[in-house]
Design a protein around this motif. Sequence first.
Motif, mmCIF file in Angstrom:
data_model
loop_
_atom_site.group_PDB
_atom_site.id
_atom_site.type_symbol
_atom_site.label_atom_id
_atom_site.label_comp_id
_atom_site.label_asym_id
_atom_site.label_seq_id
_atom_site.Cartn_x
_atom_site.Cartn_y
_atom_site.Cartn_z
ATOM 1 N N LYS A 117 0.528 -1.387 -0.101
ATOM 2 C CA LYS A 117 -0.048 0.021 -0.062
ATOM 3 C C LYS A 117 0.955 1.235 0.068
ATOM 4 C CE LYS A 117 -3.990 -2.109 2.067
ATOM 5 N NZ LYS A 117 -4.715 -2.122 3.377
ATOM 6 N N ARG A 118 2.232 1.069 0.739
ATOM 7 C CA ARG A 118 2.997 2.245 0.823
ATOM 8 C C ARG A 118 3.554 2.646 -0.636
ATOM 9 N NH1 ARG A 118 7.141 2.703 5.438
ATOM 10 N NH2 ARG A 118 7.901 4.075 3.977
ATOM 11 N N LEU A 119 3.816 1.321 -1.192
ATOM 12 C CA LEU A 119 4.609 1.704 -2.650
ATOM 13 C C LEU A 119 3.613 2.106 -3.561
ATOM 14 C CD1 LEU A 119 6.679 0.938 -4.677
ATOM 15 C CD2 LEU A 119 5.819 -1.445 -4.834
ATOM 16 N N LEU A 120 2.231 1.555 -3.378
ATOM 17 C CA LEU A 120 1.183 2.148 -4.380
ATOM 18 C C LEU A 120 0.852 3.481 -4.155
ATOM 19 C CD1 LEU A 120 -0.972 1.770 -6.160
ATOM 20 C CD2 LEU A 120 -2.407 1.186 -4.278
ATOM 21 N N SER A 121 0.925 3.920 -2.945
ATOM 22 C CA SER A 121 0.943 5.377 -2.730
ATOM 23 C C SER A 121 1.971 6.257 -3.071
ATOM 24 C CB SER A 121 0.584 5.715 -1.109
ATOM 25 O OG SER A 121 0.663 6.986 -0.583
ATOM 26 N N THR A 123 4.151 5.402 -5.595
ATOM 27 C CA THR A 123 4.206 5.625 -6.981
ATOM 28 C C THR A 123 3.309 6.785 -7.580
ATOM 29 O OG1 THR A 123 2.844 3.621 -7.419
ATOM 30 C CG2 THR A 123 5.141 3.114 -7.356
ATOM 31 N N LYS A 124 1.961 6.688 -6.985
ATOM 32 C CA LYS A 124 0.868 7.436 -7.394
ATOM 33 C C LYS A 124 1.325 9.146 -7.189
ATOM 34 C CE LYS A 124 -3.397 4.784 -7.416
ATOM 35 N NZ LYS A 124 -4.790 4.947 -6.787
ATOM 36 N N ASN A 125 1.977 9.095 -5.881
ATOM 37 C CA ASN A 125 2.527 10.749 -5.687
ATOM 38 C C ASN A 125 3.580 10.894 -6.441
ATOM 39 O OD1 ASN A 125 0.650 10.928 -3.438
ATOM 40 N ND2 ASN A 125 2.093 10.179 -1.979
ATOM 41 N N TRP A 127 4.132 10.138 -9.781
ATOM 42 C CA TRP A 127 3.713 10.079 -11.026
ATOM 43 C C TRP A 127 2.989 11.335 -11.263
ATOM 44 C CZ3 TRP A 127 4.494 9.049 -15.689
ATOM 45 C CH2 TRP A 127 3.620 9.266 -16.920
ATOM 46 N N TYR A 128 1.655 11.692 -10.310
ATOM 47 C CA TYR A 128 1.062 12.725 -10.363
ATOM 48 C C TYR A 128 1.658 14.299 -10.113
ATOM 49 C CZ TYR A 128 -2.905 9.514 -11.277
ATOM 50 O OH TYR A 128 -3.539 8.612 -11.774
ATOM 51 N N ASN A 129 2.494 14.074 -9.177
ATOM 52 C CA ASN A 129 3.211 15.275 -8.902
ATOM 53 C C ASN A 129 4.380 15.840 -9.964
ATOM 54 O OD1 ASN A 129 2.469 15.841 -6.306
ATOM 55 N ND2 ASN A 129 3.740 14.630 -5.365
ATOM 56 N N LYS A 130 4.637 14.658 -10.634
ATOM 57 C CA LYS A 130 5.750 14.659 -11.933
ATOM 58 C C LYS A 130 4.818 15.349 -13.026
ATOM 59 C CE LYS A 130 7.865 13.260 -15.970
ATOM 60 N NZ LYS A 130 7.491 13.984 -16.877
ATOM 61 N N ARG A 131 3.513 14.982 -13.226
ATOM 62 C CA ARG A 131 2.696 15.579 -14.144
ATOM 63 C C ARG A 131 2.234 16.965 -13.813
ATOM 64 N NH1 ARG A 131 -2.256 11.946 -14.940
ATOM 65 N NH2 ARG A 131 -2.692 13.291 -16.590
ATOM 66 N N LYS A 132 2.069 17.252 -12.832
ATOM 67 C CA LYS A 132 1.963 18.705 -12.359
ATOM 68 C C LYS A 132 2.970 19.626 -12.732
ATOM 69 C CE LYS A 132 -0.889 17.886 -8.231
ATOM 70 N NZ LYS A 132 -0.957 17.973 -6.604
ATOM 71 N N ASP A 133 4.328 19.102 -12.882
ATOM 72 C CA ASP A 133 5.511 20.009 -13.141
ATOM 73 C C ASP A 133 5.607 20.369 -14.614
ATOM 74 O OD1 ASP A 133 6.340 19.676 -10.482
ATOM 75 O OD2 ASP A 133 7.797 18.231 -10.928
#
Length: 134
Positions: A117-121, A123-125, A127-133
Amino acid sequence: MGGRGSASGISDKGRKYGTEYRTLFQSNNIKFIKYDISKSATSPYETRSNHRIYVTINNKNEPKYITMYRNNGKRLAQIDISGPAHTQAGRKFETPHIHVGYEHQGSYVRNLNFWEKRLLSRTKNIWYNKRKDK
């Protein structure tokens, strides 16, 4: 092993090793990849990198799978982030869930533990933070 080109460097369909996927982003040992051959997301069976974690991105630009590998490049487990629920031995596993083992079909399916669950969280963080940049 030669079906995807891992042993010989060329698959049985004539594709060179490493041309099925393209890297979108990398953060430490986690690589975010996209399948280039068709529109449906497919995770790699093997890798030449030790202890690599791949996050397969689908056509909606969302994480679809997290696939973990052993030190010999063989698949250890795959977390299905989205998609249909699975039923095994009369139990229904909602998504996300994990397939433990080399093959996806017929593998042991279970719910995620604390570390997964930590790995999932994480990786999502990433990916989505990278896309915001962008």
